[in-house]
Write an enzyme that holds these catalytic residues in place. Sequence first.
Site, PDB file in Angstrom:
ATOM      1  N   MET A  36      79.419  68.280  14.511  1.00  0.00           N
ATOM      2  CA  MET A  36      79.519  69.009  13.543  1.00  0.00           C
ATOM      3  C   MET A  36      78.604  70.171  12.885  1.00  0.00           C
ATOM      4  O   MET A  36      78.193  70.892  12.269  1.00  0.00           O
ATOM      5  CB  MET A  36      79.447  68.566  12.155  1.00  0.00           C
ATOM      6  CG  MET A  36      80.272  67.268  11.960  1.00  0.00           C
ATOM      7  SD  MET A  36      80.500  66.366   9.931  1.00  0.00           S
ATOM      8  CE  MET A  36      79.016  65.578   9.904  1.00  0.00           C
ATOM      9  N   GLY A  37      77.455  70.657  14.470  1.00  0.00           N
ATOM     10  CA  GLY A  37      77.055  72.182  14.213  1.00  0.00           C
ATOM     11  C   GLY A  37      75.014  71.939  13.659  1.00  0.00           C
ATOM     12  O   GLY A  37      74.810  70.207  13.683  1.00  0.00           O
ATOM     13  N   HIS A  43      71.749  66.469  19.540  1.00  0.00           N
ATOM     14  CA  HIS A  43      73.439  66.752  20.116  1.00  0.00           C
ATOM     15  C   HIS A  43      72.656  67.360  21.531  1.00  0.00           C
ATOM     16  O   HIS A  43      73.811  67.309  22.510  1.00  0.00           O
ATOM     17  CB  HIS A  43      73.274  68.269  19.114  1.00  0.00           C
ATOM     18  CG  HIS A  43      73.541  67.516  18.304  1.00  0.00           C
ATOM     19  ND1 HIS A  43      73.099  68.126  16.573  1.00  0.00           N
ATOM     20  CD2 HIS A  43      74.349  67.042  16.888  1.00  0.00           C
ATOM     21  CE1 HIS A  43      73.469  67.901  15.696  1.00  0.00           C
ATOM     22  NE2 HIS A  43      74.106  67.085  15.955  1.00  0.00           N
ATOM     23  N   GLY A 153      76.508  59.252  19.821  1.00  0.00           N
ATOM     24  CA  GLY A 153      75.005  59.031  19.622  1.00  0.00           C
ATOM     25  C   GLY A 153      74.957  57.602  19.403  1.00  0.00           C
ATOM     26  O   GLY A 153      75.883  57.516  18.107  1.00  0.00           O
ATOM     27  N   ASP A 156      74.606  57.318  14.944  1.00  0.00           N
ATOM     28  CA  ASP A 156      75.922  56.168  14.304  1.00  0.00           C
ATOM     29  C   ASP A 156      76.448  55.477  15.071  1.00  0.00           C
ATOM     30  O   ASP A 156      77.070  55.616  15.541  1.00  0.00           O
ATOM     31  CB  ASP A 156      76.605  57.460  14.042  1.00  0.00           C
ATOM     32  CG  ASP A 156      76.381  59.118  13.612  1.00  0.00           C
ATOM     33  OD1 ASP A 156      75.661  58.496  12.418  1.00  0.00           O
ATOM     34  OD2 ASP A 156      75.477  59.825  13.913  1.00  0.00           O
ATOM     35  N   GLN A 159      79.643  54.490  13.861  1.00  0.00           N
ATOM     36  CA  GLN A 159      80.512  54.770  14.506  1.00  0.00           C
ATOM     37  C   GLN A 159      80.957  54.909  15.767  1.00  0.00           C
ATOM     38  O   GLN A 159      82.621  55.079  16.521  1.00  0.00           O
ATOM     39  CB  GLN A 159      80.289  56.611  13.941  1.00  0.00           C
ATOM     40  CG  GLN A 159      80.799  57.766  15.108  1.00  0.00           C
ATOM     41  CD  GLN A 159      80.519  59.352  13.952  1.00  0.00           C
ATOM     42  OE1 GLN A 159      80.454  59.709  12.756  1.00  0.00           O
ATOM     43  NE2 GLN A 159      79.907  59.808  15.143  1.00  0.00           N
ATOM     44  N   SER A 192      70.510  66.722  11.873  1.00  0.00           N
ATOM     45  CA  SER A 192      70.875  67.660  10.428  1.00  0.00           C
ATOM     46  C   SER A 192      70.821  67.828   9.415  1.00  0.00           C
ATOM     47  O   SER A 192      70.608  68.218   8.832  1.00  0.00           O
ATOM     48  CB  SER A 192      72.587  68.568  10.744  1.00  0.00           C
ATOM     49  OG  SER A 192      72.908  67.876  11.914  1.00  0.00           O
TER      50      SER A 192
HETATM   51  P1  AMP Z   1      76.962  64.903  14.380  1.00  0.00           P
HETATM   52  O1  AMP Z   1      76.801  66.593  14.485  1.00  0.00           O
HETATM   53  O2  AMP Z   1      76.316  64.639  12.725  1.00  0.00           O
HETATM   54  O3  AMP Z   1      78.460  65.043  13.635  1.00  0.00           O
HETATM   55  O4  AMP Z   1      76.408  64.068  15.363  1.00  0.00           O
HETATM   56  C1  AMP Z   1      77.564  64.989  16.535  1.00  0.00           C
HETATM   57  C2  AMP Z   1      76.571  63.613  17.384  1.00  0.00           C
HETATM   58  O5  AMP Z   1      75.460  63.349  17.911  1.00  0.00           O
HETATM   59  C3  AMP Z   1      77.558  62.661  17.590  1.00  0.00           C
HETATM   60  O6  AMP Z   1      77.549  61.336  18.411  1.00  0.00           O
HETATM   61  C4  AMP Z   1      75.793  62.018  16.643  1.00  0.00           C
HETATM   62  O7  AMP Z   1      75.620  60.244  16.768  1.00  0.00           O
HETATM   63  C5  AMP Z   1      74.915  62.376  17.810  1.00  0.00           C
HETATM   64  N1  AMP Z   1      73.523  62.933  17.086  1.00  0.00           N
HETATM   65  C6  AMP Z   1      73.363  62.624  16.191  1.00  0.00           C
HETATM   66  N2  AMP Z   1      72.199  62.837  15.487  1.00  0.00           N
HETATM   67  C7  AMP Z   1      71.408  62.401  16.729  1.00  0.00           C
HETATM   68  C8  AMP Z   1      70.072  62.152  17.722  1.00  0.00           C
HETATM   69  N3  AMP Z   1      68.756  61.697  16.370  1.00  0.00           N
HETATM   70  N4  AMP Z   1      70.262  61.277  19.038  1.00  0.00           N
HETATM   71  C9  AMP Z   1      71.253  60.925  19.521  1.00  0.00           C
HETATM   72  N5  AMP Z   1      71.718  61.426  19.268  1.00  0.00           N
HETATM   73  C10 AMP Z   1      72.297  62.431  17.319  1.00  0.00           C
END
Ligand code: AMP
Length: 291
Positions: A36-37, A43, A153, A156, A159, A192
């Site tokens: 989601m940026g 990420h 990641g 989550d 998820q 984020s």
């Molecule tokens: P999001 O932008 O929050 O939807 O996350 C996008 C992807 O990045 C998802 O697969 C998350 O699990 C992963 N992600 C977010 N934060 C982390 C982190 N601290 N370490 C590893 N992966 C992450």
Amino acid sequence: MPTTFSPICIATIAELRSYLAAARNEGRTVGFVPTMGALHEGHLSLIRKARAENDCVVVSIFINPMQFAPNEDIQKYPRDLNRDLQACSNVNTDVVFAPSLEEMYPAPLDTKVKAGKLAKTLCGVSRPTHFDGVVTVLVKLFSIVGECSTYLGRKDFQQLVIARRLVDDLSLPVRIVGCPIVRETDGLAMSSRNVYLDAAERSQAPMLHQALETGISCMRAGEKDPAAVRAVMRETIMKAPSAEIDYAEVVSAVDLSIPKPLNGEIRLLVAVRFGETRLIDNAGYVIPDRP
Ligand code: AMP
């Protein structure tokens, strides 16, 4: 000297499909990282892994309204496409897919995907429609990107388990790759949402990680009662004066059920509110087979 290249930024489904069709024609494999940026090191670690394992790397940036409830402020979600493009360029992304809301949802959906039992527990209790939004957008994105390895990641974790099940249940041509959680030096999992924390909340937020560590120590010492492990995690989190616990749970990493006594591959998960900001974190532990 390492070379970096600017990613192509694609905003339409048709253009991404035609780009990827050409890549596949050349025999290139596709690695996909949905986001989601507001990209951070968490990420970027996924993108680096995708880069290492594939010929063509696609990162999507789309803030999916379907996974936000009306009381969750989607407008407030941080966004900075230019900064994200630069970050993607630094890790050699080939394509950034950044569709508009109208491109992804030209009309209200009549057909939606519904997550099942795995979505009823943990985050699903306080966010009952969240995972339906996640699986629906994942099916759309997988249908747009096509056959690929997708990097998600463990941050989550629920998820990730739901996405694996989605791909199996619907026979989607996607290999899900789970990736480690990236943390700040004080243990706080990168997110984020961390930017929403004020200074006092930020200083207390590493308590989530400490709670997971105390839970693991407790199991390492031989504790097999999930209620006892939950209790030590809650006790640790409550040392943070601004923390309001949503849940502190210990479950099977495979199906999110609560084994009694604890056995096999275990996941400890916590969700905690600091004011308006809800943080999640988790860690794994395998209970050794002792004769
Ligand atoms: P999001 O932008 O929050 O939807 O996350 C996008 C992807 O990045 C998802 O697969 C998350 O699990 C992963 N992600 C977010 N934060 C982390 C982190 N601290 N370490 C590893 N992966 C992450």
